[in-house]
Design an enzyme around this catalytic site. Structure first.
Site, PDB file in Angstrom:
ATOM      1  N   HIS A 101      -8.367   4.349  13.641  1.00  0.00           N
ATOM      2  CA  HIS A 101      -8.758   5.343  14.636  1.00  0.00           C
ATOM      3  C   HIS A 101      -8.410   4.835  16.027  1.00  0.00           C
ATOM      4  CE1 HIS A 101     -11.975   6.865  17.524  1.00  0.00           C
ATOM      5  NE2 HIS A 101     -11.245   7.937  17.257  1.00  0.00           N
ATOM      6  N   SER A 102      -7.720   5.655  16.824  1.00  0.00           N
ATOM      7  CA  SER A 102      -7.454   5.348  18.229  1.00  0.00           C
ATOM      8  C   SER A 102      -6.697   4.021  18.357  1.00  0.00           C
ATOM      9  CB  SER A 102      -8.771   5.356  19.010  1.00  0.00           C
ATOM     10  OG  SER A 102      -8.564   5.377  20.393  1.00  0.00           O
ATOM     11  N   LEU A 103      -7.271   3.022  19.025  1.00  0.00           N
ATOM     12  CA  LEU A 103      -6.624   1.710  19.089  1.00  0.00           C
ATOM     13  C   LEU A 103      -6.317   1.192  17.690  1.00  0.00           C
ATOM     14  CD1 LEU A 103      -5.769  -0.995  20.441  1.00  0.00           C
ATOM     15  CD2 LEU A 103      -8.195  -1.644  20.381  1.00  0.00           C
ATOM     16  N   ALA A 105      -5.541   2.919  15.107  1.00  0.00           N
ATOM     17  CA  ALA A 105      -4.351   3.614  14.617  1.00  0.00           C
ATOM     18  C   ALA A 105      -3.091   2.998  15.211  1.00  0.00           C
ATOM     19  CB  ALA A 105      -4.435   5.097  14.958  1.00  0.00           C
ATOM     20  N   HIS A 260     -12.187  13.296  20.059  1.00  0.00           N
ATOM     21  CA  HIS A 260     -11.513  12.049  19.687  1.00  0.00           C
ATOM     22  C   HIS A 260     -12.207  11.326  18.539  1.00  0.00           C
ATOM     23  CE1 HIS A 260      -8.920   8.627  20.255  1.00  0.00           C
ATOM     24  NE2 HIS A 260      -9.931   7.830  20.582  1.00  0.00           N
TER      25      HIS A 260
END
Length: 284
Positions: A101-103, A105, A260
């Site tokens: 997720h996010s960073l 990913a 997000h």
């Protein structure tokens, strides 16, 4: 402790990471990597909804209950990628999937692009490529980072009189989350200090990046992915405005309502994300 999850620690030699372990011993091996300033509880709702997977949800270095990097050492993307690879080695996993997720990913895409033969599947939530700079911006970027590091010694993390104030701050932060999500992240992310509570995360995590990839370099990693891959795109998230660029990459895209942290904000979002990834992990 929730019987569905086991708390473990993984010694990588240079650092020890904390993690949550989900699923059957013979399940498909998956390393789950959370976002910036989050922790392993980012997957507290999603992991139990992904049956048949052996998920190790990490606290990245400097986050949650994991060690901080030594004094004088920064938090660089390449080091996070190395840590994930070393975790796989400690677990005896030659091939494994990544859930990011996010960073997390971004870290997952870099690893899958650098060593495509090691990654079985790639499940991404509202994150894909690192922030980039044009080549000519590099000197200014480094200068800003150096000055920020010099000034860090004069800064102190905020102290909250009670956990509720910290939860309220997390709900209204740079990347807002629901109360339920903030509570889960706070369970693992807060610690008691004189005067109240503060976040466990290393203050150095908020420093600006010293060196960024150029856009061409970042895209090269995504274009080198060879495994079945799916990006869940939050309609109110960080990437929705860049869909045209994403569609040129070898990664499936599925848009879902939410922000997000849609996989953590509420049960509806968790189940929607889980439905997408259960299909991905069923590919033979």
């Amino acid at each position: 402790m929730n019987p569905l999850v086991e708390e473990i620690r993984i010694n990588l030699g240079h650092i020890e990471l904390a993690a949550h372990l989900f699923g059957p011993e013979d399940g498909q091996p998956v390393i789950a990597v959370h976002g910036w300033l989050d922790n392993a509880n980012s997957f507290a709702r999603l992991a139990p909804a992904l049956p048949g997977l052996r998920i190790v949800a990490l606290d990245l270095a400097g986050h949650g209950h994991s060690d901080h990097r030594p004094a004088g050492v920064g938090y660089h993307l390449a080091d996070y990628v190395q840590d994930v690879l070393l975790v796989a080695g400690q677990l005896g996993w030659q091939r494994f999937s990544l859930l990011g997720h996010s960073l997390g990913a971004i870290i997952s895409v870099l690893l899958a692009g650098a060593l495509p033969e090691r990654v079985e599947r790639l499940a991404l939530i509202d994150g894909l490529l690192p922030l980039t700079d044009e080549a000519g911006q590099a000197p200014e970027r480094l200068g800003e980072a150096l000055l920020a590091r010099l000034a860090l010694g004069d800064k102190r993390k905020p102290v909250y009189s009670d956990p509720e104030r910290a939860i309220q701050a997390r709900m209204s932060g740079r990347l807002p989350v629901s109360r339920e999500a903030a509570q889960l992240l706070a369970q693992r992310g807060l610690m008691a200090v004189p005067g109240g509570y503060t976040w466990r995360s290393d203050s150095r995590l908020t420093l600006p990046t010293a060196v960024r990839f150029t856009p061409e370099q970042a895209l090269a990693f995504a274009r080198r992915i060879r495994c079945p891959s799916l990006l869940v795109l939050a309609e109110d998230g960080l990437l929705s405005a860049h869909r045209a660029l994403l569609e040129d990459l070898p990664i499936g895209i599925h848009s879902l309502p939410g922000g997000h942290h849609l996989h953590l904000d509420d049960v509806t979002g968790t189940h929607a994300v889980a439905d997408c990834f259960n299909r991905l992990f069923s590919i033979s």
